[in-house]
Design a protein around this motif. Structure first.
Motif, PDB file in Angstrom:
ATOM      1  N   THR A 119       0.825  -1.222  -0.217  1.00  0.00           N
ATOM      2  CA  THR A 119       0.060   0.112   0.055  1.00  0.00           C
ATOM      3  C   THR A 119       0.863   1.206   0.030  1.00  0.00           C
ATOM      4  OG1 THR A 119      -0.101   0.073   2.426  1.00  0.00           O
ATOM      5  CG2 THR A 119      -1.880  -1.029   1.338  1.00  0.00           C
ATOM      6  N   GLU A 120       2.317   1.049   0.142  1.00  0.00           N
ATOM      7  CA  GLU A 120       3.154   2.309   0.441  1.00  0.00           C
ATOM      8  C   GLU A 120       3.704   2.446  -0.970  1.00  0.00           C
ATOM      9  OE1 GLU A 120       5.888   1.326   3.198  1.00  0.00           O
ATOM     10  OE2 GLU A 120       4.421   0.749   4.847  1.00  0.00           O
ATOM     11  N   ASP A 121       4.410   3.809  -1.154  1.00  0.00           N
ATOM     12  CA  ASP A 121       5.051   3.895  -2.459  1.00  0.00           C
ATOM     13  C   ASP A 121       6.424   3.019  -2.334  1.00  0.00           C
ATOM     14  OD1 ASP A 121       5.818   5.060  -4.601  1.00  0.00           O
ATOM     15  OD2 ASP A 121       6.583   6.886  -3.705  1.00  0.00           O
ATOM     16  N   ARG A 122       6.638   1.854  -2.462  1.00  0.00           N
ATOM     17  CA  ARG A 122       7.650   1.265  -2.766  1.00  0.00           C
ATOM     18  C   ARG A 122       7.730   0.383  -3.740  1.00  0.00           C
ATOM     19  NH1 ARG A 122       8.625  -1.587   2.936  1.00  0.00           N
ATOM     20  NH2 ARG A 122      10.362  -2.367   1.956  1.00  0.00           N
ATOM     21  N   SER A 123       9.082  -0.275  -4.457  1.00  0.00           N
ATOM     22  CA  SER A 123       9.070  -1.011  -5.441  1.00  0.00           C
ATOM     23  C   SER A 123       8.858  -2.503  -4.779  1.00  0.00           C
ATOM     24  CB  SER A 123      10.548  -0.784  -6.165  1.00  0.00           C
ATOM     25  OG  SER A 123      11.382  -1.547  -5.309  1.00  0.00           O
ATOM     26  N   MET A 124       8.440  -3.447  -5.787  1.00  0.00           N
ATOM     27  CA  MET A 124       8.397  -4.882  -5.169  1.00  0.00           C
ATOM     28  C   MET A 124       9.732  -5.519  -4.624  1.00  0.00           C
ATOM     29  SD  MET A 124       5.417  -6.442  -7.426  1.00  0.00           S
ATOM     30  CE  MET A 124       3.921  -5.646  -7.783  1.00  0.00           C
ATOM     31  N   THR A 125      10.619  -5.053  -5.372  1.00  0.00           N
ATOM     32  CA  THR A 125      12.338  -5.609  -5.065  1.00  0.00           C
ATOM     33  C   THR A 125      12.609  -5.406  -3.600  1.00  0.00           C
ATOM     34  OG1 THR A 125      12.523  -5.128  -7.371  1.00  0.00           O
ATOM     35  CG2 THR A 125      14.345  -5.797  -6.033  1.00  0.00           C
ATOM     36  N   SER A 126      12.102  -3.923  -3.439  1.00  0.00           N
ATOM     37  CA  SER A 126      12.432  -3.675  -2.002  1.00  0.00           C
ATOM     38  C   SER A 126      11.690  -4.356  -0.894  1.00  0.00           C
ATOM     39  CB  SER A 126      12.412  -2.194  -1.724  1.00  0.00           C
ATOM     40  OG  SER A 126      11.582  -1.562  -0.929  1.00  0.00           O
ATOM     41  N   GLU A 164      -7.910  10.614 -18.479  1.00  0.00           N
ATOM     42  CA  GLU A 164      -6.962   9.431 -18.940  1.00  0.00           C
ATOM     43  C   GLU A 164      -5.947   9.707 -18.472  1.00  0.00           C
ATOM     44  OE1 GLU A 164      -8.658  11.370 -22.153  1.00  0.00           O
ATOM     45  OE2 GLU A 164      -7.125  12.872 -21.563  1.00  0.00           O
ATOM     46  N   PHE A 165      -4.861   8.700 -18.275  1.00  0.00           N
ATOM     47  CA  PHE A 165      -3.627   8.794 -17.963  1.00  0.00           C
ATOM     48  C   PHE A 165      -2.841   7.882 -18.666  1.00  0.00           C
ATOM     49  CE2 PHE A 165      -5.533   5.220 -15.222  1.00  0.00           C
ATOM     50  CZ  PHE A 165      -4.544   4.469 -15.161  1.00  0.00           C
ATOM     51  N   LYS A 166      -1.632   7.825 -18.597  1.00  0.00           N
ATOM     52  CA  LYS A 166      -0.430   7.134 -19.549  1.00  0.00           C
ATOM     53  C   LYS A 166      -0.333   6.040 -18.761  1.00  0.00           C
ATOM     54  CE  LYS A 166       1.953   9.494 -22.525  1.00  0.00           C
ATOM     55  NZ  LYS A 166       3.054  10.295 -22.943  1.00  0.00           N
ATOM     56  N   LYS A 387       0.805   7.895 -11.572  1.00  0.00           N
ATOM     57  CA  LYS A 387       2.122   8.394 -12.143  1.00  0.00           C
ATOM     58  C   LYS A 387       3.444   7.820 -11.358  1.00  0.00           C
ATOM     59  CE  LYS A 387       4.230  11.667 -15.288  1.00  0.00           C
ATOM     60  NZ  LYS A 387       4.010  13.225 -15.593  1.00  0.00           N
ATOM     61  N   GLN A 388       3.331   8.202 -10.051  1.00  0.00           N
ATOM     62  CA  GLN A 388       4.168   8.126  -9.003  1.00  0.00           C
ATOM     63  C   GLN A 388       4.423   6.615  -8.877  1.00  0.00           C
ATOM     64  OE1 GLN A 388       6.449   9.945  -7.659  1.00  0.00           O
ATOM     65  NE2 GLN A 388       7.376   8.471  -6.849  1.00  0.00           N
ATOM     66  N   ILE A 389       3.159   5.830  -8.992  1.00  0.00           N
ATOM     67  CA  ILE A 389       3.244   4.237  -8.567  1.00  0.00           C
ATOM     68  C   ILE A 389       4.071   3.765  -9.728  1.00  0.00           C
ATOM     69  CG2 ILE A 389       1.623   2.398  -8.744  1.00  0.00           C
ATOM     70  CD1 ILE A 389      -0.297   3.963  -6.942  1.00  0.00           C
ATOM     71  N   GLU A 390       3.711   4.260 -10.843  1.00  0.00           N
ATOM     72  CA  GLU A 390       4.267   3.907 -12.154  1.00  0.00           C
ATOM     73  C   GLU A 390       5.877   3.936 -12.261  1.00  0.00           C
ATOM     74  OE1 GLU A 390       1.355   3.726 -15.753  1.00  0.00           O
ATOM     75  OE2 GLU A 390       1.666   5.709 -15.132  1.00  0.00           O
ATOM     76  N   ARG A 391       6.134   5.309 -11.837  1.00  0.00           N
ATOM     77  CA  ARG A 391       7.759   5.659 -11.816  1.00  0.00           C
ATOM     78  C   ARG A 391       8.348   4.599 -10.645  1.00  0.00           C
ATOM     79  NH1 ARG A 391       8.888  11.662 -13.112  1.00  0.00           N
ATOM     80  NH2 ARG A 391      10.912  10.981 -11.995  1.00  0.00           N
ATOM     81  N   THR A 392       7.865   4.479  -9.682  1.00  0.00           N
ATOM     82  CA  THR A 392       8.536   3.691  -8.390  1.00  0.00           C
ATOM     83  C   THR A 392       8.906   2.408  -9.046  1.00  0.00           C
ATOM     84  OG1 THR A 392       7.226   4.919  -6.972  1.00  0.00           O
ATOM     85  CG2 THR A 392       8.332   3.057  -6.074  1.00  0.00           C
ATOM     86  N   SER A 401      -1.802  -5.737 -13.247  1.00  0.00           N
ATOM     87  CA  SER A 401      -1.023  -5.588 -11.936  1.00  0.00           C
ATOM     88  C   SER A 401      -1.005  -4.297 -11.483  1.00  0.00           C
ATOM     89  CB  SER A 401       0.521  -5.887 -12.203  1.00  0.00           C
ATOM     90  OG  SER A 401       0.668  -7.390 -12.487  1.00  0.00           O
ATOM     91  N   LEU A 402      -0.806  -3.310 -12.439  1.00  0.00           N
ATOM     92  CA  LEU A 402      -1.238  -1.943 -12.314  1.00  0.00           C
ATOM     93  C   LEU A 402      -2.192  -1.707 -11.534  1.00  0.00           C
ATOM     94  CD1 LEU A 402      -0.100   0.875 -12.646  1.00  0.00           C
ATOM     95  CD2 LEU A 402      -1.199   1.003 -14.915  1.00  0.00           C
ATOM     96  N   LEU A 403      -3.558  -2.171 -12.213  1.00  0.00           N
ATOM     97  CA  LEU A 403      -4.687  -1.897 -11.540  1.00  0.00           C
ATOM     98  C   LEU A 403      -4.749  -2.028  -9.960  1.00  0.00           C
ATOM     99  CD1 LEU A 403      -7.731  -2.675 -13.783  1.00  0.00           C
ATOM    100  CD2 LEU A 403      -6.718  -0.822 -13.334  1.00  0.00           C
ATOM    101  N   THR A 404      -4.415  -3.331  -9.924  1.00  0.00           N
ATOM    102  CA  THR A 404      -4.507  -3.944  -8.217  1.00  0.00           C
ATOM    103  C   THR A 404      -3.507  -3.163  -7.390  1.00  0.00           C
ATOM    104  OG1 THR A 404      -4.271  -6.029  -9.637  1.00  0.00           O
ATOM    105  CG2 THR A 404      -4.194  -6.202  -7.146  1.00  0.00           C
ATOM    106  N   ARG A 405      -2.391  -2.607  -8.029  1.00  0.00           N
ATOM    107  CA  ARG A 405      -1.361  -1.772  -7.284  1.00  0.00           C
ATOM    108  C   ARG A 405      -2.146  -0.482  -6.959  1.00  0.00           C
ATOM    109  NH1 ARG A 405       4.347  -1.890  -5.935  1.00  0.00           N
ATOM    110  NH2 ARG A 405       4.067  -0.797  -3.715  1.00  0.00           N
ATOM    111  N   ILE A 406      -2.749   0.074  -7.943  1.00  0.00           N
ATOM    112  CA  ILE A 406      -3.646   1.373  -7.874  1.00  0.00           C
ATOM    113  C   ILE A 406      -4.671   1.321  -6.691  1.00  0.00           C
ATOM    114  CG2 ILE A 406      -5.014   3.277  -8.802  1.00  0.00           C
ATOM    115  CD1 ILE A 406      -3.664   2.578 -11.646  1.00  0.00           C
ATOM    116  N   ARG A 407      -5.392   0.087  -6.891  1.00  0.00           N
ATOM    117  CA  ARG A 407      -6.434  -0.494  -6.105  1.00  0.00           C
ATOM    118  C   ARG A 407      -6.162  -0.214  -4.509  1.00  0.00           C
ATOM    119  NH1 ARG A 407      -9.253  -4.525  -4.220  1.00  0.00           N
ATOM    120  NH2 ARG A 407     -11.614  -3.820  -3.674  1.00  0.00           N
ATOM    121  N   VAL A 408      -4.836  -1.183  -4.445  1.00  0.00           N
ATOM    122  CA  VAL A 408      -4.547  -1.437  -3.002  1.00  0.00           C
ATOM    123  C   VAL A 408      -3.933   0.018  -2.306  1.00  0.00           C
ATOM    124  CG1 VAL A 408      -2.312  -2.395  -1.790  1.00  0.00           C
ATOM    125  CG2 VAL A 408      -3.932  -3.900  -3.520  1.00  0.00           C
TER     126      VAL A 408
END
Ligand SMILES: [Zn+2]
Length: 411
Positions: A119-126, A164-166, A387-392, A401-408
């Motif tokens: 739920t935080e702004d973190r990469s999955m690797t971290s 809309e968003f990219k 955008k921040q979620i995608e950049r991280t 996956s993107l949708l689920t991450r946004i939703r979470v």
């Protein structure tokens, strides 16, 4: 005096009464020092018939990864699960616990910790590194959450906002938000007209009739969708976009005017570096305290800079005044004033003229935007968050996956 079992259970915060810890030690594996706890998971009764009349037929050795505060020293619980054969129903079973799911070696506590980190702004690797699990495990935990924002087609909020968003592969995805609660109604993979018509067509006519306003930018076919799907809805052109279009037009005119002058001239310098001041509201400009600026080598207040800058060109001056009048009219929700400004005959430059023509063509929707209390400002903020979620993550290749991450992240 507590037993070793009680101490370890207290330490690891495990409450299952069928687990009995009896040993703990360090062990090196692949150059990493693991903390190993050994435990037995007892089968109290037959899970099929509840009988206590059974024979113990051995143990299944499993290694369960557990949460730890120090990621450099991972914790593993070596859990021996008891196997039994029931004498009454003649069926075999293996003991199971809340600690870990069947056929799994990642503890449920670890999964919960991974989920809360997602739920935080973190990469999955971290997240994977901190919890001593693989990136695939983090992806599986994410995939176990639903990506659906709205279940069923019987309800739609009264006030909607479209944008809309990219996202994945630089394609534009469609996003629809509830303008009241600022929650996501839906995100669609594409924003094609046919896709949107098909999606909103699935909703019951009662749900579609209930929609009162739809706020949007000046995308021409969104309006067709509203007319086709929501018979009772008013189209609202968002104030944010009205101002944005006007400001862009003024800005490009400023650049055009600026390029007519020599780079060393005072006019060029006044129009170049303080460009942000031209887009500010006039009342917010500093009018009392002059500040020395080495670009134009003079001591001027912000008001003096702007007044001298726009005096270079008549069209620029008219455009600037038009933008300021729009600011005031929008702040006061003054539709009469806006209507008057839309039909202004003053020369305002090519782009500003085109912008005004576009507004004139959508006059009713623009005027709705001036009076409406709903604006898409928060939706733009929401897009920034996406955008921040995608950049991280350095981008997503999987839309779900993107949708689920946004939703979470937004819940
Ligand atoms: Zn049984």
């Amino acid at each position: 005096m507590s037993s070793i079992n009680d101490c370890i259970k207290f330490d690891l915060d495990i409450k299952d009464k069928n687990i009995f810890f009896y040993d703990n030690f360090y062990k090196f594996f692949n150059g990493v020092q693991y903390k190993v706890y050994e435990a037995l998971l007892k089968q109290p009764a037959c899970p099929f018939c509840g009988s206590l009349n059974f024979i113990k037929t051995g143990r299944l050795k499993t290694h369960v990864r557990y949460i730890t505060a120090d990621a450099s020293r991972p914790i593993v619980i070596r859990l021996f699960k008891q196997r039994i054969l029931c004498r009454d129903c003649q069926r075999r079973s293996i003991a199971q616990s809340d600690l870990v799911d069947k056929h799994c070696c990642i503890s449920n506590a670890s999964k919960r910790k991974v989920l809360s980190a997602l739920t935080e702004d973190r990469s999955m690797t971290s997240i994977a590194r901190e919890n001593n699990v693989s990136v695939n495990t983090v992806q599986r935990v994410l995939a176990s959450c639903s990506h659906r924002f709205l279940d069923g087609y019987d309800y739609l909020p009264e006030y909607l906002a479209f944008d809309e968003f990219k996202g994945v592969d630089r394609t534009l995805h469609f996003i629809c938000l509830d303008a009241d609660s600022h929650t996501v109604v839906q995100i669609l993979r594409t924003r094609y007209k046919s896709v949107l018509l098909k999606y909103f067509g699935k909703f019951s006519s009662q749900a579609r009739m209930a929609v009162k306003t739809v706020s949007m930018d000046l995308n021409f076919y969104y309006q067709d969708i509203v007319r086709a799907c929501f018979p009772n809805a008013r189209i609202v052109i968002d104030r944010f976009h009205i101002v944005q279009m006007l400001a862009r037009s003024l800005n490009s005119l400023r650049v055009q005017v600026m390029k007519q002058y020599e780079k060393s001239s005072r006019e060029y310098k006044l129009l170049k570096s303080p460009w942000k001041l031209y887009l500010k509201k006039f009342r917010d400009l500093e009018k009392l305290h002059p500040v020395y600026n080495w670009h134009y080598k003079d001591c001027l207040t912000q008001e003096q800079i702007v007044m001298e800058g726009i005096a270079c060109n008549e069209e620029l001056e008219n455009s600037y005044n038009l933008l300021q009048d729009f600011f005031e009219a929008i702040d006061n929700h003054d539709t009469a004033k806006v209507e008057e400004l839309l039909y202004s005959k003053l020369p305002v430059g090519n782009l500003m003229h085109k912008t005004l023509l576009t507004f004139r063509r959508n006059k009713a929707a623009v005027l709705n935007g001036i009076t409406s209390t709903y604006s898409n400002g928060y939706l733009e903020g929401f897009n920034r968050k996406i955008k921040q979620i995608e950049r991280t993550a350095y981008g997503y290749s999987n839309f779900i996956s993107l949708l689920t991450r946004i939703r979470v992240s937004v819940i």
